[in-house]
Design an enzyme around this catalytic site. Structure first.
Site, PDB file in Angstrom:
ATOM      1  CB  SER A  55      -0.899   0.023   1.247  1.00  0.00           C
ATOM      2  OG  SER A  55      -1.574   1.263   1.363  1.00  0.00           O
ATOM      3  CE1 TYR A  77      -3.696  -2.051   5.384  1.00  0.00           C
ATOM      4  CE2 TYR A  77      -2.973   0.191   4.972  1.00  0.00           C
ATOM      5  CZ  TYR A  77      -3.483  -1.008   4.511  1.00  0.00           C
ATOM      6  OH  TYR A  77      -3.770  -1.155   3.184  1.00  0.00           O
TER       7      TYR A  77
END
Length: 273
Positions: free
Chosen positions: A158, A171
């Site tokens: 990401s 995350y």
């Protein structure tokens, strides 16, 4: 794992074949919804046989039904990629398959909170799926690729792993770990003819971003629309991605035979660094 000599390309076969998807078998994790579903359908539409892996059998069956009539086919396999025993069972179940493509998409968003308010179990849960899951799946399916002297691994990271994302430390840390895993692994298995790459999407339209904007609006006192606008205004295209765009990028990466140890940003122009 020792890399074998790279097999020579037959004289009657082009070095860069035009279609690197059709007729190949791919394993896609987290295939029951979101990006995994879109990636599965995109690969099947281009003639791949896809093993759709996820924890929810009902969702996987729904994806297989959606793929009915497309060029390739779908085989459903329920498994938890964070669990070594579950991955070992999956490997045994797929002993009859020649897995040539592995797309490690499974991931969880984790808590939205300040680091000091995140419990160790919450932190570990994120890394178990987002990082250990990739390690376990590669450990299971790379030996066959290395032995055959060919294969493709694409790990989903990401852009959030490469820029600040407030209150999302588990995350973002896990996604940066995926990038490090990818580049190092590429140098381990690249000499055997196996390409390992990473795709780092920006924000993708869907339930996850809806949840994030809702929580951000509640935290800051903004409206939902204001929270969304503040986020998408960082992107050159001034919008989020669609799952189908991410799936198209996976297909495109598979058609780039010289691509290895790469981390590709797909973010609608959102600045990653």
């Amino acid at each position: 794992m020792t890399a074998p000599d790279r097999p020579a390309i037959p004289a009657d076969r082009p070095a860069f074949p035009g279609d690197r998807v059709a007729g190949r078998t791919a394993v896609v994790t987290g295939a029951g919804n979101g990006l995994g579903r879109a990636i599965t359908l995109a690969l099947v539409a281009r003639g791949a046989r896809v093993v759709a892996v996820g924890r929810n059998r009902e969702r996987l069956d729904a994806v297989a039904a959606d793929a009915d009539g497309l060029a390739g086919g779908v085989r459903v396999a329920a498994a938890d990629v964070s669990d070594p025993a579950s991955v070992a069972a999956l490997t045994g179940d797929l002993a009859d398959e020649t897995v040539e493509i592995l797309v490690n998409n499974a991931g969880i968003p984790g808590p939205v909170a300040a680091l000091v308010d995140i419990a160790p179990d919450e932190w570990d849960e994120v890394f178990a799926t987002n990082v250990r899951g990739i390690y376990l799946m590669c450990r299971a399916f790379l030996p066959g690729m290395v032995e055959r002297g060919a294969g493709d691994v694409i790990n989903l990271a990401s852009v959030s792993g490469k820029r600040p994302l407030t209150r999302r430390t588990p995350y973002t840390a896990s996604k940066m770990a995926v990038i490090g895993l990818t580049t190092t692994l590429a140098y381990e298995v690249g000499p055997a003819g196996v390409s390992v790459n990473c795709l780092s999407p920006g924000p993708v339209q869907g339930p996850r971003m809806t949840r994030n904007f809702t929580l951000e609006a509640e935290r800051t006192g903004k409206t939902y629309a204001e929270a969304e606008e503040a986020f998408v205004s960082r992107a050159a295209l001034h919008r989020m991605l669609t799952a189908e765009e991410v799936a198209a990028a996976v297909v495109a990466m598979l058609h780039m035979p010289g691509l290895c140890a790469a981390d590709i940003d797909l973010s609608a122009g959102m600045v990653a660094r």
